[in-house]
Design an enzyme around this catalytic site. Sequence first.
Site, PDB file in Angstrom:
ATOM      1  N   LEU A 112       1.107   9.536   2.523  1.00  0.00           N
ATOM      2  CA  LEU A 112       0.611   9.481   1.143  1.00  0.00           C
ATOM      3  C   LEU A 112       1.355   8.447   0.300  1.00  0.00           C
ATOM      4  CD1 LEU A 112       0.193  13.323   0.556  1.00  0.00           C
ATOM      5  CD2 LEU A 112      -1.480  11.673   1.413  1.00  0.00           C
ATOM      6  N   HIS A 113       0.629   7.871  -0.645  1.00  0.00           N
ATOM      7  CA  HIS A 113       1.182   6.843  -1.542  1.00  0.00           C
ATOM      8  C   HIS A 113       0.604   7.090  -2.940  1.00  0.00           C
ATOM      9  CE1 HIS A 113      -2.746   5.018  -1.101  1.00  0.00           C
ATOM     10  NE2 HIS A 113      -2.597   4.975   0.206  1.00  0.00           N
ATOM     11  N   MET A 119      -5.388  11.697   5.162  1.00  0.00           N
ATOM     12  CA  MET A 119      -4.850  11.672   6.527  1.00  0.00           C
ATOM     13  C   MET A 119      -3.329  11.502   6.462  1.00  0.00           C
ATOM     14  SD  MET A 119      -7.701   9.985   8.960  1.00  0.00           S
ATOM     15  CE  MET A 119      -7.383   8.284   8.607  1.00  0.00           C
ATOM     16  N   GLN A 167     -12.574   9.873  14.042  1.00  0.00           N
ATOM     17  CA  GLN A 167     -12.974   8.691  13.276  1.00  0.00           C
ATOM     18  C   GLN A 167     -12.230   7.432  13.730  1.00  0.00           C
ATOM     19  OE1 GLN A 167     -11.570  10.610   9.447  1.00  0.00           O
ATOM     20  NE2 GLN A 167     -11.108   8.501   8.903  1.00  0.00           N
ATOM     21  N   SER A 201      -2.276   3.354   3.420  1.00  0.00           N
ATOM     22  CA  SER A 201      -1.257   3.855   4.360  1.00  0.00           C
ATOM     23  C   SER A 201      -0.979   2.804   5.422  1.00  0.00           C
ATOM     24  CB  SER A 201      -1.759   5.131   5.029  1.00  0.00           C
ATOM     25  OG  SER A 201      -2.149   6.052   4.042  1.00  0.00           O
ATOM     26  N   GLY A 252      -1.692   5.854  -4.561  1.00  0.00           N
ATOM     27  CA  GLY A 252      -3.167   5.902  -4.617  1.00  0.00           C
ATOM     28  C   GLY A 252      -3.656   7.336  -4.444  1.00  0.00           C
ATOM     29  N   HIS A 253      -3.096   8.017  -3.422  1.00  0.00           N
ATOM     30  CA  HIS A 253      -3.471   9.431  -3.214  1.00  0.00           C
ATOM     31  C   HIS A 253      -3.062  10.271  -4.424  1.00  0.00           C
ATOM     32  CE1 HIS A 253      -2.932   8.167   1.139  1.00  0.00           C
ATOM     33  NE2 HIS A 253      -4.152   8.691   1.165  1.00  0.00           N
ATOM     34  N   LYS A 264     -11.534   2.440  -2.571  1.00  0.00           N
ATOM     35  CA  LYS A 264     -11.143   1.403  -1.612  1.00  0.00           C
ATOM     36  C   LYS A 264     -12.033   1.510  -0.374  1.00  0.00           C
ATOM     37  CE  LYS A 264      -7.426   1.479   1.001  1.00  0.00           C
ATOM     38  NZ  LYS A 264      -7.971   1.258   2.351  1.00  0.00           N
ATOM     39  N   ASP A 265     -12.303   2.754   0.039  1.00  0.00           N
ATOM     40  CA  ASP A 265     -13.217   2.976   1.159  1.00  0.00           C
ATOM     41  C   ASP A 265     -14.624   3.131   0.577  1.00  0.00           C
ATOM     42  OD1 ASP A 265     -11.308   3.308   3.520  1.00  0.00           O
ATOM     43  OD2 ASP A 265     -10.456   4.650   2.032  1.00  0.00           O
TER      44      ASP A 265
HETATM   45  O1  PAF Z   1     -10.170   8.381   3.666  1.00  0.00           O
HETATM   46  C1  PAF Z   1      -9.532   9.124   4.456  1.00  0.00           C
HETATM   47  O2  PAF Z   1      -8.319   9.262   4.384  1.00  0.00           O
HETATM   48  C2  PAF Z   1     -10.282   9.849   5.566  1.00  0.00           C
HETATM   49  O3  PAF Z   1     -11.336   9.080   6.034  1.00  0.00           O
HETATM   50  C3  PAF Z   1     -10.766  11.257   5.155  1.00  0.00           C
HETATM   51  C4  PAF Z   1     -11.765  11.194   4.026  1.00  0.00           C
HETATM   52  C5  PAF Z   1      -9.560  12.107   4.759  1.00  0.00           C
HETATM   53  C6  PAF Z   1     -11.456  11.941   6.343  1.00  0.00           C
HETATM   54  O4  PAF Z   1     -10.611  12.056   7.443  1.00  0.00           O
END
Ligand code: PAF
Length: 270
Positions: free
Chosen positions: A24-25, A21, A52, A177, A27-28, A140-141
């Site tokens: 970016l840091h 989303m 979401q 983020s 981690g991404h 993390k998620d």
């Molecule tokens: O983890 C995220 O950044 C979001 O939930 C994702 C997987 C990009 C879906 O919008």
Amino acid sequence: MREYLERAKLMGLSIGFVPTMGALHPGHMSLIERAKRENDLVVSSIFVNPTQFGDAKDLLNYPRTPDADYELLKQHGCDMVFTPSVAEMYPDQSLIEMKFGDLEKVMEGAYRPGHFKGVATIVSRFFEIIRPNRAYFGQKDFQQLAIIKEMNEQLKTGIEIVGCATMREPDGLAMSSRNIHLSFEERKAAPVIYNSLLLASELVRINEPEEVKHTIIKIIEALGGFKVQYLEFVDSLTLKPITKWQSHADQRACIAVITSKTRLIDNVAI
Ligand code: PAF
């Protein structure tokens, strides 16, 4: 996007996909780098997915840093970035109708109704458009990862879902983020979240789950600014809460903490 990727697939190239989303840091970037090592082409998406977010203010305040994001992706060798508009991704209001059973009832699911329906909808749409060989998500998620694996199983996409370790700041705070929304004082105090989860993983030797929970919540809330929304010890596969430690099961401690302007989550293996 489809045409370009179809051509790549005809040439026999494998595709790794990193959905984000934005904001970016590192981690991404660790996901991009892993995707780069394991695939011929890396595609990322930047899309702040409205479905979401339960709270309109949270959606509005979500950090957006597109120029810095493109620069970072370029530096790390991402081959293509997909940045669709909301109208393109949601030509109608429909969301995916999938059931995730207990996986979606606990923790984030309990506190953010509809959140995982929005995540599953957007990720499945990205999967349909991009049809990657592998898709990369951070641990993390943790609950999101479990839901996406389940969705992927139910849809039989054949895509390999790769869960990647959480990247942390040198003081232990999980990269996110949302960390940008912490005040100076909160940022200084925030490593208490990870440190107390580590303490929990030690306390399991001497205390029952409820006692450990009580101790950890007290430590975090003693700092004044933080409120623990939930701390759950769960089975890593089913996410069912644990009331007695299981010596051979894969268990996880998951937490959500509310700060003055944001909400942080983290988890560790127990
Ligand atoms: O983890 C995220 O950044 C979001 O939930 C994702 C997987 C990009 C879906 O919008």
